[in-house]
Motif scaffolding. Structure first.
Motif, PDB file in Angstrom:
ATOM      1  N   THR A  68      19.165  14.170  25.400  1.00 13.87           N
ATOM      2  CA  THR A  68      18.550  15.417  25.658  1.00 13.87           C
ATOM      3  C   THR A  68      19.384  16.584  25.046  1.00 13.87           C
ATOM      4  OG1 THR A  68      17.041  14.429  27.257  1.00 13.87           O
ATOM      5  CG2 THR A  68      17.098  16.746  27.434  1.00 13.87           C
ATOM      6  N   ALA A  69      20.407  16.704  25.624  1.00 10.59           N
ATOM      7  CA  ALA A  69      21.316  17.782  25.359  1.00 10.59           C
ATOM      8  C   ALA A  69      21.803  17.919  23.815  1.00 10.59           C
ATOM      9  CB  ALA A  69      22.678  17.512  26.148  1.00 10.59           C
ATOM     10  N   PHE A  70      21.963  16.665  23.249  1.00 12.00           N
ATOM     11  CA  PHE A  70      21.852  16.529  21.699  1.00 12.00           C
ATOM     12  C   PHE A  70      20.865  17.327  20.944  1.00 12.00           C
ATOM     13  CE2 PHE A  70      21.308  14.563  17.607  1.00 12.00           C
ATOM     14  CZ  PHE A  70      22.786  14.635  17.117  1.00 12.00           C
ATOM     15  N   TRP A  71      19.657  16.782  21.151  1.00 10.33           N
ATOM     16  CA  TRP A  71      18.419  17.238  20.642  1.00 10.33           C
ATOM     17  C   TRP A  71      17.920  18.746  20.942  1.00 10.33           C
ATOM     18  CZ3 TRP A  71      17.635  15.066  16.416  1.00 10.33           C
ATOM     19  CH2 TRP A  71      17.735  13.771  15.992  1.00 10.33           C
ATOM     20  N   ILE A  72      18.283  19.065  22.049  1.00 12.28           N
ATOM     21  CA  ILE A  72      17.962  20.279  22.375  1.00 12.28           C
ATOM     22  C   ILE A  72      19.230  21.253  21.795  1.00 12.28           C
ATOM     23  CG2 ILE A  72      17.797  22.370  24.248  1.00 12.28           C
ATOM     24  CD1 ILE A  72      16.554  20.110  26.083  1.00 12.28           C
ATOM     25  N   GLY A  73      20.400  20.724  21.905  1.00 14.73           N
ATOM     26  CA  GLY A  73      21.437  21.524  21.035  1.00 14.73           C
ATOM     27  C   GLY A  73      21.258  21.850  19.614  1.00 14.73           C
ATOM     28  N   ILE A  74      20.891  20.781  19.149  1.00 12.15           N
ATOM     29  CA  ILE A  74      20.541  20.667  17.494  1.00 12.15           C
ATOM     30  C   ILE A  74      19.520  21.769  17.128  1.00 12.15           C
ATOM     31  CG2 ILE A  74      19.282  19.224  15.465  1.00 12.15           C
ATOM     32  CD1 ILE A  74      22.163  18.709  15.789  1.00 12.15           C
ATOM     33  N   THR A  75      18.298  21.655  17.996  1.00  9.53           N
ATOM     34  CA  THR A  75      17.085  22.540  18.043  1.00  9.53           C
ATOM     35  C   THR A  75      17.688  23.831  18.206  1.00  9.53           C
ATOM     36  OG1 THR A  75      15.481  20.745  18.862  1.00  9.53           O
ATOM     37  CG2 THR A  75      14.932  23.218  18.885  1.00  9.53           C
ATOM     38  N   LEU A  76      18.178  24.419  19.156  1.00  9.12           N
ATOM     39  CA  LEU A  76      18.903  25.569  19.493  1.00  9.12           C
ATOM     40  C   LEU A  76      19.817  26.304  18.185  1.00  9.12           C
ATOM     41  CD1 LEU A  76      19.527  25.715  23.247  1.00  9.12           C
ATOM     42  CD2 LEU A  76      17.731  26.583  22.007  1.00  9.12           C
ATOM     43  N   LEU A  77      20.410  25.482  17.789  1.00  6.78           N
ATOM     44  CA  LEU A  77      21.271  25.810  16.688  1.00  6.78           C
ATOM     45  C   LEU A  77      20.359  25.908  15.427  1.00  6.78           C
ATOM     46  CD1 LEU A  77      24.263  26.404  16.399  1.00  6.78           C
ATOM     47  CD2 LEU A  77      24.552  24.008  15.689  1.00  6.78           C
ATOM     48  N   SER A  78      19.651  25.064  14.940  1.00  8.73           N
ATOM     49  CA  SER A  78      18.628  25.390  14.080  1.00  8.73           C
ATOM     50  C   SER A  78      17.733  26.577  14.198  1.00  8.73           C
ATOM     51  CB  SER A  78      17.649  24.233  13.964  1.00  8.73           C
ATOM     52  OG  SER A  78      18.392  22.863  13.536  1.00  8.73           O
ATOM     53  N   VAL A  79      17.354  26.870  15.228  1.00 11.47           N
ATOM     54  CA  VAL A  79      16.526  28.310  15.371  1.00 11.47           C
ATOM     55  C   VAL A  79      17.344  29.398  15.229  1.00 11.47           C
ATOM     56  CG1 VAL A  79      15.193  29.490  17.202  1.00 11.47           C
ATOM     57  CG2 VAL A  79      14.852  27.163  16.807  1.00 11.47           C
ATOM     58  N   ALA A  80      18.702  29.180  15.599  1.00 12.71           N
ATOM     59  CA  ALA A  80      19.862  30.421  15.501  1.00 12.71           C
ATOM     60  C   ALA A  80      19.890  30.852  14.067  1.00 12.71           C
ATOM     61  CB  ALA A  80      20.885  29.912  16.236  1.00 12.71           C
ATOM     62  N   ALA A  81      19.982  29.609  13.309  1.00 14.44           N
ATOM     63  CA  ALA A  81      20.335  29.704  11.988  1.00 14.44           C
ATOM     64  C   ALA A  81      18.970  30.239  11.264  1.00 14.44           C
ATOM     65  CB  ALA A  81      20.631  28.391  11.111  1.00 14.44           C
ATOM     66  N   ALA A  83      17.057  32.537  12.753  1.00 21.38           N
ATOM     67  CA  ALA A  83      16.858  33.594  13.286  1.00 21.38           C
ATOM     68  C   ALA A  83      17.862  34.667  12.338  1.00 21.38           C
ATOM     69  CB  ALA A  83      17.385  33.812  14.688  1.00 21.38           C
ATOM     70  N   ALA A  84      18.791  34.076  12.091  1.00 17.74           N
ATOM     71  CA  ALA A  84      20.152  34.810  11.268  1.00 17.74           C
ATOM     72  C   ALA A  84      19.307  34.961   9.822  1.00 17.74           C
ATOM     73  CB  ALA A  84      21.391  34.049  11.114  1.00 17.74           C
ATOM     74  N   GLN A 148      21.430  39.225  17.715  1.00  9.49           N
ATOM     75  CA  GLN A 148      21.623  38.939  19.031  1.00  9.49           C
ATOM     76  C   GLN A 148      21.154  37.611  19.609  1.00  9.49           C
ATOM     77  OE1 GLN A 148      20.022  42.302  21.144  1.00  9.49           O
ATOM     78  NE2 GLN A 148      22.235  43.098  21.666  1.00  9.49           N
ATOM     79  N   GLN A 149      19.909  37.223  19.264  1.00  7.47           N
ATOM     80  CA  GLN A 149      19.248  36.132  19.334  1.00  7.47           C
ATOM     81  C   GLN A 149      19.810  34.857  18.770  1.00  7.47           C
ATOM     82  OE1 GLN A 149      15.195  37.201  18.278  1.00  7.47           O
ATOM     83  NE2 GLN A 149      14.825  38.076  20.238  1.00  7.47           N
ATOM     84  N   SER A 150      20.025  35.136  17.465  1.00  4.18           N
ATOM     85  CA  SER A 150      20.803  34.182  16.734  1.00  4.18           C
ATOM     86  C   SER A 150      22.066  33.595  17.595  1.00  4.18           C
ATOM     87  CB  SER A 150      21.035  34.442  15.310  1.00  4.18           C
ATOM     88  OG  SER A 150      21.741  33.540  14.680  1.00  4.18           O
ATOM     89  N   LEU A 151      22.906  34.545  17.739  1.00  3.03           N
ATOM     90  CA  LEU A 151      24.345  34.294  18.368  1.00  3.03           C
ATOM     91  C   LEU A 151      24.233  33.645  19.893  1.00  3.03           C
ATOM     92  CD1 LEU A 151      26.180  37.440  17.229  1.00  3.03           C
ATOM     93  CD2 LEU A 151      26.433  35.046  16.342  1.00  3.03           C
ATOM     94  N   VAL A 152      23.058  34.080  20.696  1.00  5.53           N
ATOM     95  CA  VAL A 152      22.870  33.406  21.803  1.00  5.53           C
ATOM     96  C   VAL A 152      22.608  32.058  21.853  1.00  5.53           C
ATOM     97  CG1 VAL A 152      21.578  33.569  23.821  1.00  5.53           C
ATOM     98  CG2 VAL A 152      22.600  35.909  23.096  1.00  5.53           C
ATOM     99  N   LEU A 153      21.510  31.750  20.760  1.00  4.53           N
ATOM    100  CA  LEU A 153      21.090  30.364  20.624  1.00  4.53           C
ATOM    101  C   LEU A 153      22.082  29.468  20.172  1.00  4.53           C
ATOM    102  CD1 LEU A 153      17.565  31.412  19.194  1.00  4.53           C
ATOM    103  CD2 LEU A 153      17.908  30.149  21.371  1.00  4.53           C
ATOM    104  N   ALA A 154      23.015  30.079  19.196  1.00  3.82           N
ATOM    105  CA  ALA A 154      24.199  29.122  18.787  1.00  3.82           C
ATOM    106  C   ALA A 154      24.976  28.851  19.746  1.00  3.82           C
ATOM    107  CB  ALA A 154      24.526  30.041  17.490  1.00  3.82           C
ATOM    108  N   VAL A 155      25.378  29.898  20.597  1.00  3.11           N
ATOM    109  CA  VAL A 155      26.369  29.415  21.601  1.00  3.11           C
ATOM    110  C   VAL A 155      25.679  28.358  22.617  1.00  3.11           C
ATOM    111  CG1 VAL A 155      27.589  30.457  23.844  1.00  3.11           C
ATOM    112  CG2 VAL A 155      27.691  31.674  21.715  1.00  3.11           C
TER     113      VAL A 155
END
Length: 168
Positions: A68-81, A83-84, A148-155
């Motif tokens: 779950t952490a892996f797939w949510i992490g991938i999703t958040l990182l993709s959404v962050a990108a 947003a950028a 801001q959203q991109s960086l927060v989502l990436a972290v």
């Protein structure tokens, strides 16, 4: 009554141009931050792909928490990108302000040189400058929030990927 602008109007126009220059500079800085964020986020996504190859740490993820952490992490990182990317996508609209707005380059291109010269020498720039400043400020604010959203989502995404990669 004279058609010449007053001294206070001249000062207001000068101040408006200074604000315009400042907004242009801020836009460039926000775009640079978005480019930086996108570079980091792309590198993180590339690292995840490399670490997910057979025999590497992320290829052996097991258990519901890590998955779950892996797939949510991938999703958040993709959404962050995404947003950028949305920050640096050129905005070519501008038809809202009408064809009379010769300050915005998207509308200026429609003007005939003689009409523009006449408007520049005889017209009051302050209303158009004021309109342009408000439009630019909205764009810069939106870009700023997306960075801001991109960086927060990436972290958040990177943190979850770190959790996913911890030994189970």
């Amino acid at each position: 009554m004279s058609n010449e602008p007053s001294a206070s109007n001249d000062r207001a126009v000068q101040t408006a141009w200074q604000i315009h220059a400042s907004l242009t500079e801020v836009t460039g800085r926000v775009d640079a931050k978005a480019s930086f964020a996108l570079t980091i986020e792309s590198a993180l996504l590339g690292a995840v792909v490399a670490l997910s190859a057979p025999g590497n740490r992320l290829s052996t993820i097991s258990g519901p928490l890590q998955s779950t952490a892996f797939w949510i992490g991938i999703t958040l990182l993709s959404v962050a990108a995404l947003a950028a990317v949305s920050v640096v996508i050129p905005r070519g609209g501008g038809t809202r302000s009408g064809r009379h707005n010769f300050i915005y380059y998207g509308q200026l291109r429609h003007w005939a040189p003689d009409q523009l010269a006449e408007q520049l020498t005889g017209g009051d720039l302050l209303p158009l400058l004021s309109q342009q400043l408000v439009a630019m400020s909205r764009i810069v604010w939106t870009k700023h929030r997306r960075v801001q959203q991109s960086l927060v989502l990436a972290v958040a995404g990177a943190a979850l990927l770190l959790v996913a990669g911890l030994p189970g």
